[in-house]
Design an enzyme around this catalytic site. Structure first.
Site, mmCIF file in Angstrom:
data_model
loop_
_atom_site.group_PDB
_atom_site.id
_atom_site.type_symbol
_atom_site.label_atom_id
_atom_site.label_comp_id
_atom_site.label_asym_id
_atom_site.label_seq_id
_atom_site.Cartn_x
_atom_site.Cartn_y
_atom_site.Cartn_z
ATOM 1 C CB CYS A 116 62.165 23.337 82.576
ATOM 2 S SG CYS A 116 62.501 24.221 81.070
ATOM 3 C CG HIS A 256 60.090 19.976 81.399
ATOM 4 N ND1 HIS A 256 59.190 20.953 81.047
ATOM 5 C CD2 HIS A 256 61.258 20.293 80.790
ATOM 6 C CE1 HIS A 256 59.796 21.830 80.258
ATOM 7 N NE2 HIS A 256 61.048 21.442 80.092
ATOM 8 C CG ASN A 286 60.275 23.255 76.888
ATOM 9 O OD1 ASN A 286 59.726 23.644 77.911
ATOM 10 N ND2 ASN A 286 61.555 22.916 76.841
#
Ligand code: ACO
Length: 331
Positions: A116, A256, A286
């Protein structure tokens, strides 16, 4: 060392798949509820790529938009870095596939995996080439098809993830704008709290998964949660200290997008109101490394960003990895 040029974002683009998967639809797939997912994560729906669509196509769509936004041609791109943990192929790389699809024949191209945190890693790497004059225009494209590696029998993970692509062009920008500070880090020792096996996996790791499935995400959610909340605020403080500015000078933080509670927790530690923290996870879930560039593109297209605005980009992810950058908007 004197650096001849400043590096900054000159164009943004994004593309999300059309198909939505809502929490209510998930209720008929695993034992969960819209109420649980919203309360524990803030997510209401996520986008899912069609089985027939290669991720490269989504990545190329986002890339074309970023290139158009930068006002350049694909032929002007010197380097493509694609960040992904879900490439269509290990070879050719996603970056090479994108190069072909967008017609950026003069560009070098490679993939990078920092989970990520991939976009922040790619930003810091690309920045060096722009600042020292090696390249003029670099395309960073962060694209993920996480629905392809999610186990839809594991309610602890399948409610969290979605698919999407975000891209930026990094180029030479005016003095006083662009990237002024960035930090990258990793805690490989704690890597086992979030794993996605590829060609090899230990018996212990496979045993954690439903029916020992191999190529799916497994995560110790609470360990990742604790790491994330702490590292997001620490990384942000570190880039601010590096630059000698205060959090009050920051217009927006682009974090994020993993879980609204992680973002609230980090905001609290930094003592910033949530209206300074850009979020879109309610509708995307996500999307790993794509989440920060998709947010940036959304904010830019909404007209929220003005030249001179100071922004923090911050992420954490599998590895474990983390990173943050201070960026003064150049457009
Ligand atoms: N629906 C209903 N109940 C659920 C679900 C679900 N989808 N998932 C878990 N539960 C249950 C659990 O089984 C548990 O039940 P029990 O008490 O009977 O055992 C209960 O809910 C509480 O579970 P917790 O895991 O303690 O729930 P928590 O509040 O910690 O939330 C979550 C879990 C959302 C996964 C959270 O820990 C989290 O967001 N962690 C961070 C994840 C993350 O950010 N990952 C990003 C990195 S991703 C990357 O790099 C690819």
């Amino acid at each position: 060392m004197i650096k001849p040029f400043k590096a900054g974002i000159t164009g943004t683009g994004s593309m999300l798949p059309d198909k939505k998967l809502t929490n209510f639809q998930l209720e008929s797939i695993v034992e969960t509820s819209d109420e649980w997912i919203v309360k524990r994560t803030g997510i209401r729906e996520r986008r899912i790529i069609d089985d027939s669509m290669p991720l490269a196509e989504l990545a190329a769509g986002a890339s074309n938009r970023a290139i158009a936004d930068a006002g350049i041609a694909a032929d002007d791109i010197d380097l493509i870095i694609a960040t992904t943990i879900t490439p269509d192929y290990l070879s050719p790389s996603l970056a090479c596939q994108v190069q072909k699809l967008i017609g950026a024949g003069k560009a070098a191209a490679f993939d990078m995996n920092a989970a990520c945190t991939g976009f922040i890693y790619a930003l810091q790497i690309s920045r060096q080439f722009i600042e020292n004059g090696t390249y003029k225009n670099i395309l960073i494209v962060s694209a993920e098809a996480l629905s392809r590696i999610v186990d839809f029998t594991d309610r602890r993970t399948c409610v969290l993830f979605g698919d999407g692509a975000g891209a930026v062009v990094l180029g030479r920008v005016d003095d006083g704008t662009g990237i002024s500070s960035a930090i990258l880090g990793a805690c490989g020792e704690d890597g086992s709290v979030l794993t996605i096996p590829c060609f090899y996996a230990t018996e212990e790791d496979l045993a954690l998964r439903n029916e020992g499935k191999k190529q799916v995400i497994w995560m110790d959610g609470s360990e990742v949660f604790t790491f994330a909340s702490k590292i997001m605020s620490e990384s942000t403080k570190n880039v601010l200290d590096d630059s000698g500015i205060s959090i009050n000078d920051i217009k927006y933080i682009f974090p994020h997008q993993a879980n609204m509670r992680i973002l609230q927790n980090a905001a609290k530690r930094l003592d910033v109101p949530m209206d300074k923290v850009y979020t879109n996870l309610e509708y995307t879930g996500n999307i790993s490394s794509a989440s920060v560039p998709v947010c940036l593109d959304e904010a830019a297209k909404k007209g929220l960003l003005k030249k001179g605005d100071k922004l923090i980009l911050v992420a954490f992810g599998g590895g474990l990895t983390y990173g943050a950058a201070l960026l003064t908007w150049s457009k």
